[in-house]
Scaffold this active site. Structure first.
Site, PDB file in Angstrom:
ATOM      1  N   GLU A 126      40.915   9.278 155.772  1.00  0.00           N
ATOM      2  CA  GLU A 126      40.677   7.870 156.059  1.00  0.00           C
ATOM      3  C   GLU A 126      41.801   7.361 156.964  1.00  0.00           C
ATOM      4  O   GLU A 126      42.951   7.666 156.691  1.00  0.00           O
ATOM      5  CB  GLU A 126      40.657   7.020 154.786  1.00  0.00           C
ATOM      6  N   GLY A 267      49.534   4.506 149.742  1.00  0.00           N
ATOM      7  CA  GLY A 267      49.711   4.631 148.295  1.00  0.00           C
ATOM      8  C   GLY A 267      48.953   5.815 147.711  1.00  0.00           C
ATOM      9  O   GLY A 267      49.510   6.650 147.022  1.00  0.00           O
ATOM     10  N   MET A 269      44.662   7.913 147.878  1.00  0.00           N
ATOM     11  CA  MET A 269      43.385   8.026 148.589  1.00  0.00           C
ATOM     12  C   MET A 269      42.287   8.522 147.665  1.00  0.00           C
ATOM     13  O   MET A 269      42.458   9.491 146.938  1.00  0.00           O
ATOM     14  CB  MET A 269      43.577   8.970 149.776  1.00  0.00           C
ATOM     15  N   HIS A 303      42.726   1.863 140.609  1.00  0.00           N
ATOM     16  CA  HIS A 303      42.157   1.497 141.909  1.00  0.00           C
ATOM     17  C   HIS A 303      41.404   2.678 142.530  1.00  0.00           C
ATOM     18  O   HIS A 303      40.245   2.548 142.933  1.00  0.00           O
ATOM     19  CB  HIS A 303      43.287   1.025 142.834  1.00  0.00           C
ATOM     20  N   GLU A 304      42.060   3.814 142.602  1.00  0.00           N
ATOM     21  CA  GLU A 304      41.418   4.973 143.248  1.00  0.00           C
ATOM     22  C   GLU A 304      40.227   5.432 142.426  1.00  0.00           C
ATOM     23  O   GLU A 304      39.189   5.785 142.972  1.00  0.00           O
ATOM     24  CB  GLU A 304      42.415   6.124 143.446  1.00  0.00           C
ATOM     25  N   HIS A 307      37.235   3.265 143.016  1.00  0.00           N
ATOM     26  CA  HIS A 307      36.580   3.508 144.302  1.00  0.00           C
ATOM     27  C   HIS A 307      35.392   4.459 144.166  1.00  0.00           C
ATOM     28  O   HIS A 307      34.525   4.487 145.039  1.00  0.00           O
ATOM     29  CB  HIS A 307      37.566   4.124 145.295  1.00  0.00           C
TER      30      HIS A 307
HETATM   31 ZN    ZN Z   1      41.489   1.141 148.064  1.00  0.00          ZN
END
Ligand code: ZN
Length: 881
Positions: A126, A267, A269, A303-304, A307
């Site tokens: 990304e 941070g 991925m 968070h990851e 996703h």
């Molecule tokens: Zn994110």
């Protein structure tokens, strides 16, 4: 290399002429010459395909072979540059293309594509890294099923990982090499591809999903650091459970893998089934990680993981839609952390970050909408606006719709778009349809940049028992957007009565008011509340219900009342901040004349009462006692910013508070010291440490012998990193003779722990002393520093430029010149990290004229350099515009 990158515009979006259904990759790993074979099943996707021209994107990509449907493509039927592979004539029917490329992972200092970190092969794709591995339709609306085979020397890389589930592995007899094959059944864009190969340690666990499937969980790290992964594993399990409980979302593969690497631009991925993390967001133990580190690990792991649904199962149609996955996923991780910890304290922390990072962006030359409409370099749009303001927009949606309709909208979004590449419009339509509401005006939050300014004025008529609240909103002009329209802004509120309870009212006219929320939709509105029994103190924007600046004509007495009695914890904190800010603004102006304003004794009294109020959570009390930062004050001033005057005003207020509370600090410190037992990272214990360290900080502000001795003891007796680092921070920030010895002791204790040395570099870089710049320059040659590691660079140079207000902004301009020199050098090796450092210049126009002149000169010097990376060129050009 492209030097003058073209602009990409949202309005130019067109579906790809061709698409790719399956990707079969074969990696034959070697440090300087990895061979990659990509077998792509391509088919026409639009009428445009009939023209027969296929363009695949590259970036420093080296072609070694090319076959179409099994036959070598003759040289006159294609052309290849490092940026582009063009096939002049391809069938207007499905076909297979086999591309062979060669990658030098060792030489890859950009850390995009395939690179090596401490000997481990890893990838970062990304936003546009996959094209550095092979030529591809490297855009997020091309979704393919990937199968990845990796082959490597067994000794170098006993561990071979890729997306999806493992399907096959084995030795290649007689060669010392082995292989593994992974298959990911979920169609995904190339930016979610990942591969890792190396010699790593691992911890494993398992999770039973809500439908009863057992998922294997693994976290890989450097050998010897396995024990430091335990907290991350715990956070992962809690994240998986939370997403099931709160959103009904279940994990979908047989295995979920996290790999911690030490060289990483960002941070972490969310690659499908194979998250790759900057190790600072995985590793944590009491001796090396602070409470804040633990909270960050928990938040980033969540968070990851989140996703997987918001980003992976539903991805973005194009990079303009980045907030669709990032804003939404930040909102989700904030909610998760709020449920794991204290909601009020988490909200204060999140708003602090928003105001510190996003507000200056929104008010400066780099301002852009939550969904940008133009970009030159997408990696410069992983911004606080897309992430944090993007999360605020989702939060407002929930406030406007209420929790039930919000959840219905989320469900509908997953039902409609699972397996697709979606847009912001798709997202909003799910909520509009699920709740039966019109979100056309709300959509402006995605397209209008700039922080709205709300001005509120209240008036009470005792005879008529009427309270009139007039509200105006305006959105300031931002680059490329001069005229703005009023937005739909939810203002959560209460009318505080004399005993602190919210007053009721009989009717309200002049606008929509429901469930304690005012729906501000016009440029100006006056709400009339009838039947209000006493003069209310308006408590507006409770919980920070919208990302706006609120100006309200409110007396000191009313603010003090809010600090004591508001039933919304956020607004109690906000009222204390507003009072402090008023003093700091006056103080900054007074510094110029060599005077200082007196401090309202009632403010000190109110802070003291918060300090000693055992009904309030310690973490909350710590937040209230922390003054606005120097950067906060600069942001509030907006013009003619003099960081030295600001720092002096802040020191003066801190001293006044410390002196005023002198008799209460030592006993409070002692009381909080009683229950310091063995370390636990839970929020309650962390809150008590935070309060104790805040108290210690105030004690040292008086510079008394006793306080300094106390801080030294705090350092020496600490049984955890939080307390130890707090003590070094307090002592090194103060101009005390103990400073150097304490910093050295801290360094020597952790001399071979890179992540802790980052804390030391940060402490060194943020010392508010005229010697700091020279110190930073000499630390660039220190053995604990490393010129290509983003964490080291950010800890030393990033902290200096981003967190040392007085020294970066030295009046002689030497801080700016240093950053310019540093950036020009680093840009040759790591453009992304360089352009992020340069964001420290974003508020240069707000500086007083002398500093402003120096900052502009440094920026212009960078802009004049030849061969700037597109990333740095873009940031510098926009910053100067
Ligand atoms: Zn994110």
């Amino acid at each position: 290399m492209k030097t003058d990158a073209a602009a990409f515009r949202l309005e130019d979006y067109r579906a790809p002429a061709f698409t790719i259904d399956t990707v079969d990759l074969n990696f034959v790993l070697a440090p300087k010459a990895t061979r990659v074979t990509a077998k792509l099943a391509i088919r026409p996707n639009t009428d445009e395909a009939a023209e027969g021209k296929l363009e695949l994107i590259g970036d420093e990509t080296v072609l070694k072979g090319l076959k179409l449907d099994g036959a070598s493509v003759p040289a006159d039927q294609y052309s290849a540059t490092p940026d582009l592979l063009t096939l002049h004539r391809v069938p207007n029917a499905p076909f297979t293309l086999e591309i062979e490329t060669e990658v030098d992972a060792d030489a890859n200092t950009k850390l995009m594509g395939l690179y090596r970190s401490n000997g481990t092969y890893c990838t970062q794709c990304e936003a546009e890294g996959f094209r550095r591995i092979t030529y591809f339709l490297d855009r997020p609306d091309v979704l393919a099923v990937y199968t990845t085979r990796i082959e490597a020397a067994k000794l170098d890389a006993p561990i071979l990982l890729a997306n999806g589930n493992p399907v096959e592995s084995g030795d290649i007899p007689g060669t010392g090499r082995h292989f593994a094959v992974w298959h990911d059944p979920f169609p995904k864009p190339s930016y979610l591809f990942a591969m890792v190969a190396g010699d790593l340690g691992v911890i494993t666990a398992s999770f039973r999903t809500m439908s009863g499937r057992d998922v294997e969980l693994r976290i890989y790290c450097e050998h010897g650091k396995e024990a430091r992964c335990a907290y991350a594993m715990d956070a992962l399990k809690r994240s998986m459970k939370w997403d099931e409980d709160v959103f009904g979302l279940e994990y979908d593969l047989d295995i979920f893998v996290i790999v911690a690497v030490s060289d990483f631009n960002m941070g972490a991925m969310e690659n499908k089934g194979l998250n790759i993390f900057n190790d600072k967001y995985v590793l944590a133990d009491p001796d090396t990680a602070t409470d804040a580190d633990y909270a960050n690990v928990e938040g980033v792991i969540a968070h990851e993981y989140f996703h997987n649904w918001t980003g992976n199962r539903i991805t973005c149609r194009d990079w303009f839609q980045l907030c669709l996955k990032e804003g939404l996923t930040v909102f989700r991780d904030q909610e998760f952390s709020s449920d794991m910890r204290s909601r009020a304290v988490k909200r204060i922390a999140d708003v602090r970050t928003l105001q510190a990072r996003q507000f200056p962006e929104d008010g400066g030359p780099l301002a852009h909408p939550v969904r940008p409409e133009i970009y030159h370099e997408i990696s410069n749009f992983y911004t606080p606006t897309v992430y944090e303001k993007g999360a605020e927009v989702v939060r407002m949606l929930k406030t406007i719709l209420g929790p039930d309709d919000f959840r219905k909208g989320m469900d509908l979004y997953f039902e409609r778009h699972d397996g697709e590449a979606a847009t912001v419009e798709d997202f909003l339509a799910s909520f509009a349809d699920a709740a039966g509401v019109d979100l056309a005006q709300f959509h402006l939050w995605y397209s209008q940049a700039g922080t709205p300014q709300i001005v509120a004025k209240g008036e009470y008529d005792a005879d008529a028992r009427t309270y009139r609240l007039s509200l105006t909103q305006s959105v300031p002009p931002t680059p490329g957007q001069t005229l703005k329209r009023p937005m739909h802004t939810p203002i959560r509120f209460g009318l505080m009565g004399p005993n602190g309870e919210d007053l009721g009212y009989e009717t309200v006219s002049g606008g929509r008011v429901e469930n304690d929320v005012i729906h501000l939709t016009e440029a100006s509105q006056t709400l009339t509340f009838e039947g209000v029994g006493a003069r209310p103190v308006p408590s507006l924007l409770r919980g920070f219900s919208a990302p706006v600046r609120l100006a309200i004509d409110i007396s000191t007495a009313d603010l003090l009342f809010q600090v004591r009695a508001d039933n919304d914890a956020f607004n109690r904190w906000q009222a204390a901040q507003t009072l402090a800010m008023r003093n700091l603004i006056a103080g900054t102006a007074a510094q110029a004349k060599g005077s200082a304003p007196s401090v309202e004794p009632a403010l000190i009294e109110a802070l003291g009462d918060v300090l000693d109020n055992d009904l309030l959570e310690p973490a909350f009390r710590a937040q209230v006692l922390q003054l606005p930062s120097e950067a906060d004050i600069a942001r509030e001033l907006r013009h003619d910013v003099d960081p030295d005057a600001i720092a002096a005003a802040r020191r003066a207020l801190r001293l006044a508070i410390a002196t005023g509370l002198q008799d209460r600090l030592q006993p409070r410190y002692a009381a909080l010291s009683e229950d310091v037992g063995t370390y636990s990272p839970d929020a309650g214990s962390a809150g008590r440490r935070a309060l104790r360290n805040t108290v210690l900080d105030l004690m040292v502000a008086t510079r008394s012998q006793d306080a300094v001795a106390q801080a030294l003891r705090h350092f020496e007796t600490a049984n955890n990193m939080t307390d130890r680092l707090a003590a070094v921070g307090i002592l090194s920030q103060a101009a005390l003779p103990e400073r150097r010895a304490v910093l050295k002791a801290f360094h020597d204790r952790y001399a071979d722990d890179a992540l802790v040395l980052d804390k030391w570099l940060m402490l060194e870089a943020t010392v508010p002393s005229s010697e700091t710049l020279e110190r930073v320059q000499s630390l660039l040659r220190h053995p604990s520093y490393s010129a290509n590691n983003p964490n080291r660079i950010r800890a030393l140079v990033g902290s200096f430029a981003g967190a040392n207000q007085t020294q970066f902004n030295r009046v002689d301009g030497a801080g700016y010149e240093f950053l310019a020199d540093f950036a020009l050098d680093l840009d040759k090796r790591n453009p992304q990290t360089t352009s992020r450092l340069l964001v420290s210049f974003r508020s240069w126009r707000a500086l007083e004229p002398i500093r402003r002149g120096h900052a502009e000169a440094a920026l212009r010097r960078i802009a004049r350099a030849d061969n700037l990376s597109p990333d740095t060129r873009d940031i510098v050009t926009r910053t100067l515009a």
